[in-house]
Design a protein around this motif. Structure first.
Motif, PDB file in Angstrom:
ATOM      1  N   GLY A  33       0.995  -1.304   0.091  1.00 24.92           N
ATOM      2  CA  GLY A  33      -0.016   0.003  -0.120  1.00 24.92           C
ATOM      3  C   GLY A  33       0.773   1.255  -0.082  1.00 24.92           C
ATOM      4  O   GLY A  33       0.626   1.937  -0.672  1.00 24.92           O
ATOM      5  N   LEU A  34       1.923   1.316   0.922  1.00 26.70           N
ATOM      6  CA  LEU A  34       3.012   2.483   0.828  1.00 26.70           C
ATOM      7  C   LEU A  34       3.537   2.483  -0.552  1.00 26.70           C
ATOM      8  O   LEU A  34       3.658   3.765  -1.126  1.00 26.70           O
ATOM      9  CB  LEU A  34       3.916   2.199   1.917  1.00 26.70           C
ATOM     10  CG  LEU A  34       5.117   3.113   1.790  1.00 26.70           C
ATOM     11  CD1 LEU A  34       4.472   4.503   2.219  1.00 26.70           C
ATOM     12  CD2 LEU A  34       6.107   2.827   2.875  1.00 26.70           C
ATOM     13  N   GLY A  35       3.873   1.465  -1.135  1.00 28.17           N
ATOM     14  CA  GLY A  35       4.412   1.602  -2.561  1.00 28.17           C
ATOM     15  C   GLY A  35       3.589   2.203  -3.562  1.00 28.17           C
ATOM     16  O   GLY A  35       3.907   3.150  -4.391  1.00 28.17           O
ATOM     17  N   ILE A  36       2.365   1.686  -3.563  1.00 28.45           N
ATOM     18  CA  ILE A  36       1.590   2.452  -4.449  1.00 28.45           C
ATOM     19  C   ILE A  36       1.033   3.618  -4.252  1.00 28.45           C
ATOM     20  O   ILE A  36       0.794   4.519  -5.325  1.00 28.45           O
ATOM     21  CB  ILE A  36      -0.058   1.159  -4.382  1.00 28.45           C
ATOM     22  CG1 ILE A  36       0.427  -0.137  -4.947  1.00 28.45           C
ATOM     23  CG2 ILE A  36      -0.900   2.003  -5.361  1.00 28.45           C
ATOM     24  CD1 ILE A  36       0.987  -0.252  -6.211  1.00 28.45           C
ATOM     25  N   ALA A  37       1.053   4.025  -2.891  1.00 24.25           N
ATOM     26  CA  ALA A  37       0.783   5.335  -2.620  1.00 24.25           C
ATOM     27  C   ALA A  37       1.855   6.390  -3.394  1.00 24.25           C
ATOM     28  O   ALA A  37       1.538   7.440  -3.768  1.00 24.25           O
ATOM     29  CB  ALA A  37       0.562   5.688  -1.116  1.00 24.25           C
ATOM     30  N   LEU A  38       2.962   6.009  -2.809  1.00 21.85           N
ATOM     31  CA  LEU A  38       4.180   6.801  -3.234  1.00 21.85           C
ATOM     32  C   LEU A  38       4.248   6.828  -4.858  1.00 21.85           C
ATOM     33  O   LEU A  38       4.671   7.959  -5.461  1.00 21.85           O
ATOM     34  CB  LEU A  38       5.388   6.302  -2.840  1.00 21.85           C
ATOM     35  CG  LEU A  38       5.730   6.374  -1.272  1.00 21.85           C
ATOM     36  CD1 LEU A  38       7.067   5.543  -0.757  1.00 21.85           C
ATOM     37  CD2 LEU A  38       6.103   7.630  -0.946  1.00 21.85           C
ATOM     38  N   PHE A  39       3.989   5.789  -5.572  1.00 22.29           N
ATOM     39  CA  PHE A  39       4.020   5.729  -6.858  1.00 22.29           C
ATOM     40  C   PHE A  39       3.000   6.877  -7.411  1.00 22.29           C
ATOM     41  O   PHE A  39       3.191   7.691  -8.297  1.00 22.29           O
ATOM     42  CB  PHE A  39       3.725   4.421  -7.326  1.00 22.29           C
ATOM     43  CG  PHE A  39       3.636   4.220  -8.945  1.00 22.29           C
ATOM     44  CD1 PHE A  39       4.622   4.368  -9.901  1.00 22.29           C
ATOM     45  CD2 PHE A  39       2.415   4.267  -9.511  1.00 22.29           C
ATOM     46  CE1 PHE A  39       4.310   4.125 -11.314  1.00 22.29           C
ATOM     47  CE2 PHE A  39       1.964   4.318 -10.821  1.00 22.29           C
ATOM     48  CZ  PHE A  39       2.970   4.262 -11.743  1.00 22.29           C
ATOM     49  N   MET A  40       1.658   6.649  -6.880  1.00 19.63           N
ATOM     50  CA  MET A  40       0.718   7.405  -7.417  1.00 19.63           C
ATOM     51  C   MET A  40       0.857   8.833  -7.182  1.00 19.63           C
ATOM     52  O   MET A  40       0.626   9.732  -8.136  1.00 19.63           O
ATOM     53  CB  MET A  40      -0.699   6.987  -6.716  1.00 19.63           C
ATOM     54  CG  MET A  40      -1.210   5.716  -7.067  1.00 19.63           C
ATOM     55  SD  MET A  40      -1.579   5.399  -8.883  1.00 19.63           S
ATOM     56  CE  MET A  40      -3.102   6.523  -9.249  1.00 19.63           C
ATOM     57  N   ARG A  41       1.559   9.412  -6.213  1.00 26.46           N
ATOM     58  CA  ARG A  41       1.812  10.642  -5.692  1.00 26.46           C
ATOM     59  C   ARG A  41       3.029  11.301  -6.435  1.00 26.46           C
ATOM     60  O   ARG A  41       2.954  12.364  -6.817  1.00 26.46           O
ATOM     61  CB  ARG A  41       2.018  10.693  -4.141  1.00 26.46           C
ATOM     62  CG  ARG A  41       2.509  12.074  -3.555  1.00 26.46           C
ATOM     63  CD  ARG A  41       1.745  13.202  -4.036  1.00 26.46           C
ATOM     64  NE  ARG A  41       2.059  14.443  -3.376  1.00 26.46           N
ATOM     65  CZ  ARG A  41       2.972  15.211  -3.906  1.00 26.46           C
ATOM     66  NH1 ARG A  41       3.346  14.957  -5.413  1.00 26.46           N
ATOM     67  NH2 ARG A  41       3.564  16.290  -3.655  1.00 26.46           N
ATOM     68  N   TYR A  42       3.968  10.628  -6.568  1.00 26.63           N
ATOM     69  CA  TYR A  42       5.223  11.126  -7.291  1.00 26.63           C
ATOM     70  C   TYR A  42       5.458  10.945  -8.588  1.00 26.63           C
ATOM     71  O   TYR A  42       6.534  11.348  -9.129  1.00 26.63           O
ATOM     72  CB  TYR A  42       6.359  10.965  -6.237  1.00 26.63           C
ATOM     73  CG  TYR A  42       6.286  11.476  -4.766  1.00 26.63           C
ATOM     74  CD1 TYR A  42       6.550  12.916  -4.649  1.00 26.63           C
ATOM     75  CD2 TYR A  42       5.976  10.677  -3.764  1.00 26.63           C
ATOM     76  CE1 TYR A  42       6.295  13.352  -3.351  1.00 26.63           C
ATOM     77  CE2 TYR A  42       5.834  11.262  -2.396  1.00 26.63           C
ATOM     78  CZ  TYR A  42       6.077  12.440  -2.177  1.00 26.63           C
ATOM     79  OH  TYR A  42       5.857  13.287  -0.987  1.00 26.63           O
ATOM     80  N   VAL A  43       4.608   9.736  -9.222  1.00 27.29           N
ATOM     81  CA  VAL A  43       5.167   9.367 -10.580  1.00 27.29           C
ATOM     82  C   VAL A  43       3.791   9.453 -11.390  1.00 27.29           C
ATOM     83  O   VAL A  43       4.065  10.208 -12.508  1.00 27.29           O
ATOM     84  CB  VAL A  43       5.448   8.100 -10.545  1.00 27.29           C
ATOM     85  CG1 VAL A  43       5.825   7.292 -11.958  1.00 27.29           C
ATOM     86  CG2 VAL A  43       6.802   7.668  -9.722  1.00 27.29           C
TER      87      VAL A  43
END
Length: 303
Positions: free
Chosen positions: A60-70
């Motif tokens: 979940g953290l990885g997906i949140a970081l990907f959606m926000r910064y990529v």
């Protein structure tokens, strides 16, 4: 007196009843027997659950970081794909387990484990996205009105309503004096929001505001001069203490209250266009957060 035949029948019935009762007691006693506790198997299940929990949280953290910064920097405004894509990825949770976690643990998982893991993934992503997308880390919410618009009570206005972006007024004369108010709301620094408001009637457009909210001092002063109890939509009150919180149109201390004297208006439809935007350094994935609405003020004469 009881005859011999009746007594023998009663005795036989009691024996059958005791026989059935005895069988039930044995079954009940058997059902109460506890299965033997196996510490080794229990420890393995606890380890499997721990692996699953941390894997889902990190996913979940990885997906949140990907959606926000990529992903989000490739878009220009909020869209449905920003939540549809992450929620759809919940279907990949079982596959991620099978790829990462040893098979001796995966074999212990049941349908209940997969349901809980998917549930935890969605809420982990949602919570982390909320943190990453809001102050102080960033700001993706544009400035908006606090709670629509409102109009001050005046002689000649006999009824009013605000519904679905349409403010309706019923008047009993040819013209009435109209003072319109609204509030500018934002996550932080609402006074820096750029505000553009126009009022159009029969092809004639009046620009009410075209500046940052903090610079609209005349509109702020006019709102403060109005009686808070005379706004037609009334005041907001708390549910528990029945405390008067201020006008429904805007009652938060952080918001910027604004009002304009529209003069004497007669029957007709007045088109209200509102645009609000903000730009700050390190604000978030988008250079500008924008919001706009087209509302109407409809005045009808009765009597």
């Amino acid at each position: 007196m009881v005859d011999v035949d009746t007594a023998m029948r009663a005795s036989a019935y009691d024996k059958r009843k005791r026989a059935r009762g005895g069988s039930g007691d044995k079954e009940e006693a058997k059902s109460r027997e506890l299965e033997p506790f196996k510490p080794d198997e229990h420890a393995v299940k606890e380890v499997a659950d721990a692996y699953s929990m941390w894997l889902v949280i990190l996913y979940g953290l990885g997906i949140a970081l990907f959606m926000r910064y990529v992903f989000m920097p490739t878009t220009t405004e909020p869209s449905r794909i920003l939540w549809v894509l992450p929620v759809s990825l919940a279907a990949t949770v079982p596959s991620i387990h099978k790829l990462v976690i040893p098979s001796r643990y995966v074999e212990l998982y049941t349908g209940g484990n997969w349901f809980r893991a998917c549930f935890l993934f969605v809420f982990s992503w949602l919570a982390l996205t909320f943190v990453l997308s809001n102050p102080p880390l960033s700001d993706i919410a544009p400035p908006t009105t606090s709670n629509g618009i409102d109009i001050q009570e005046a002689d000649g206005i006999i009824d009013s309503s605000w519904r679905g972006g349409e403010y309706s007024l019923e008047i009993d004369r040819d013209e009435v004096h109209v003072v319109m108010g609204l509030g500018v709301a934002d996550n932080i620094e609402a006074d820096t929001a750029k505000v553009l408001i126009t009022l159009t009637h029969k092809g004639n457009t009046l620009i009410l505001a075209n500046d940052t909210a903090g610079n609209l001092t005349d509109a702020m002063t006019l709102f403060e001069e109005q009686n808070s109890g005379d706004w037609l939509r009334g005041n907001e009150t708390s549910l528990t203490r029945k405390v008067n919180l201020g006008p429904k149109v805007t009652n938060r201390a952080e918001d910027i209250p604004l009002a304009w004297d529209l003069g004497m208006l007669g029957p007709g439809t007045y088109e209200l266009h509102i645009e609000m935007s903000e730009f700050r350094e390190n604000m978030g994935p988008w250079e500008v957060n924008e919001w706009s609405r087209d509302w109407e003020i409809k005045i009808s004469q009765t009597g």
